[in-house]
Design a protein around this motif. Sequence first.
Motif, PDB file in Angstrom:
ATOM      1  N   ARG A 347       0.830  -1.211   0.000  1.00 47.14           N
ATOM      2  CA  ARG A 347       0.000   0.000   0.000  1.00 47.14           C
ATOM      3  C   ARG A 347       0.868   1.266   0.000  1.00 47.14           C
ATOM      4  O   ARG A 347       0.548   2.249  -0.668  1.00 47.14           O
ATOM      5  CB  ARG A 347      -0.931  -0.004   1.216  1.00 47.14           C
ATOM      6  N   LEU A 348       1.955   1.237   0.761  1.00 47.18           N
ATOM      7  CA  LEU A 348       2.849   2.397   0.773  1.00 47.18           C
ATOM      8  C   LEU A 348       3.414   2.653  -0.624  1.00 47.18           C
ATOM      9  O   LEU A 348       3.529   3.804  -1.062  1.00 47.18           O
ATOM     10  CB  LEU A 348       3.998   2.164   1.766  1.00 47.18           C
ATOM     11  N   ALA A 349       3.748   1.582  -1.320  1.00 49.06           N
ATOM     12  CA  ALA A 349       4.302   1.736  -2.659  1.00 49.06           C
ATOM     13  C   ALA A 349       3.251   2.207  -3.656  1.00 49.06           C
ATOM     14  O   ALA A 349       3.488   3.133  -4.445  1.00 49.06           O
ATOM     15  CB  ALA A 349       4.914   0.414  -3.116  1.00 49.06           C
ATOM     16  N   LEU A 404       6.277   9.158   5.030  1.00 47.41           N
ATOM     17  CA  LEU A 404       6.059   7.815   5.563  1.00 47.41           C
ATOM     18  C   LEU A 404       5.168   7.859   6.791  1.00 47.41           C
ATOM     19  O   LEU A 404       4.217   7.058   6.922  1.00 47.41           O
ATOM     20  CB  LEU A 404       7.394   7.164   5.917  1.00 47.41           C
ATOM     21  N   LEU A 405       5.430   8.773   7.702  1.00 52.80           N
ATOM     22  CA  LEU A 405       4.635   8.852   8.927  1.00 52.80           C
ATOM     23  C   LEU A 405       3.189   9.194   8.621  1.00 52.80           C
ATOM     24  O   LEU A 405       2.249   8.610   9.211  1.00 52.80           O
ATOM     25  CB  LEU A 405       5.253   9.903   9.859  1.00 52.80           C
ATOM     26  N   THR A 406       2.968  10.101   7.690  1.00 50.77           N
ATOM     27  CA  THR A 406       1.604  10.461   7.304  1.00 50.77           C
ATOM     28  C   THR A 406       0.885   9.276   6.658  1.00 50.77           C
ATOM     29  O   THR A 406      -0.287   8.989   6.951  1.00 50.77           O
ATOM     30  CB  THR A 406       1.602  11.642   6.344  1.00 50.77           C
ATOM     31  N   ALA A 407       1.601   8.554   5.799  1.00 49.66           N
ATOM     32  CA  ALA A 407       1.006   7.399   5.144  1.00 49.66           C
ATOM     33  C   ALA A 407       0.623   6.326   6.138  1.00 49.66           C
ATOM     34  O   ALA A 407      -0.460   5.708   6.048  1.00 49.66           O
ATOM     35  CB  ALA A 407       1.968   6.852   4.093  1.00 49.66           C
ATOM     36  N   LEU A 408       1.490   6.072   7.123  1.00 50.52           N
ATOM     37  CA  LEU A 408       1.176   5.070   8.133  1.00 50.52           C
ATOM     38  C   LEU A 408      -0.003   5.505   9.003  1.00 50.52           C
ATOM     39  O   LEU A 408      -0.842   4.684   9.396  1.00 50.52           O
ATOM     40  CB  LEU A 408       2.402   4.814   9.011  1.00 50.52           C
ATOM     41  N   ALA A 409      -0.085   6.786   9.285  1.00 50.30           N
ATOM     42  CA  ALA A 409      -1.165   7.290  10.142  1.00 50.30           C
ATOM     43  C   ALA A 409      -2.514   7.243   9.438  1.00 50.30           C
ATOM     44  O   ALA A 409      -3.562   7.247  10.104  1.00 50.30           O
ATOM     45  CB  ALA A 409      -0.865   8.730  10.567  1.00 50.30           C
TER      46      ALA A 409
END
Length: 412
Positions: A347-349, A404-409
């Motif tokens: 999903r991150l990718a 990255l932090l925003t995407a994980l949140a």
Amino acid sequence: MDTPPAPARPDPLGVLGVPGEINLDHAASAPCARAAADAVAELLPWYASVHRGAGALSRRCTLAYERARQTVGDFVGARAGDHVIFTRNTTDSVNLLARALPAGTTVVTFAGEHHANLLPWPRGSVRLPVPADPAGAVRALAAALAELSRDARPGLPVLVAVTGASNVTGEVWPVAELARVAHRHGARILVDAAQLAPHAPVDLAALDVDYLALSGHKLYAPFGTGVLVGRGDWLDAAAPYLAGGGATSHVGPATHEVRWATGPARHEAGTPNLLGAVALAAVCAALAGADRAALHAREQALLSRLRRGLAALPDVVELRTFPADAPRVGIVSFVVAGRDSADVAARLAAAHRIGVRDGLFCAHPLARRLLSEAAARTGRTDLPPTALRASLGLGTTEADVDALLTALATLP
């Protein structure tokens, strides 16, 4: 994200990248440095044989190859009597040394090692438990070597093989202290510097270690070269790692009439990876001329920003071996409770163009242990069986970390 901003971005290597892509997987393979690409491009028109020709092209390539050996040796503090042997990567380097061990050698490792520093060693090797802190590693090694001194046959060699920095947690191991313990008991020590060398200076003489292995592809020179650097006596006494041209000083008509070369040539049979060696040397030269203290300070600021941000996310759990404040390089492994790590990475990718690693990172015993300890520490029963890893490099920015932090949140 209340950490102070990182210092201005110094990038002495001119790391290449693709606009819009966020690469947080440097620990697996770092991007190519402009210094490496330029060195290869400059030499390509001259490309010819090494050590095997009298023409101008061959002489130039031979000189470039041997200059690369000297540059890499200088970069890691090679001493008089040390060999600098070009290999394919760290795994190849460790396997080469494993083949060169004198008969009866006992190898002592820790269970937290990368597979490259677990699997090549002979039967009868000693694998110590993962320590709780750096001081525990020193104590465990001292106890193990004292026991070997009592129980082993006198005169049999012992090699300690340890990572410089964990590829799972980024935690830095107390290499100099471990080397002192090893030498006090008459043992030698190998350092797997694959993860340490891209982030911090590594000097064999200063650390007083006997052997060091590293990979070019983790050091911004992804052209298929690594090195094994260290004491020449075991390497000169061992059978060649590969049998073939370049490793011999004489071959007679009978099969047994072979005299093998000494020095690095003994273990570099076949046509060498000239371009890989030159690329690696170019990166070593660029880093040697850079302000490594400034690079370290910048990375530590980014690492602090990343770890604080992860800690603020309620379902994210960081994996660690040592206490939270132990020294480390720019590598963080973590899990998202209730979420499959491979799915999160995908999903991150796909949604954010962020590249991270998922899995057990070629360090299965350590990663599985840390996952189990994380579950016990947090009381969470919904942690996945594999982890995610974000690793920083010279091209990483604050915006990359925040993305990255925003995407994980905001994971759906």
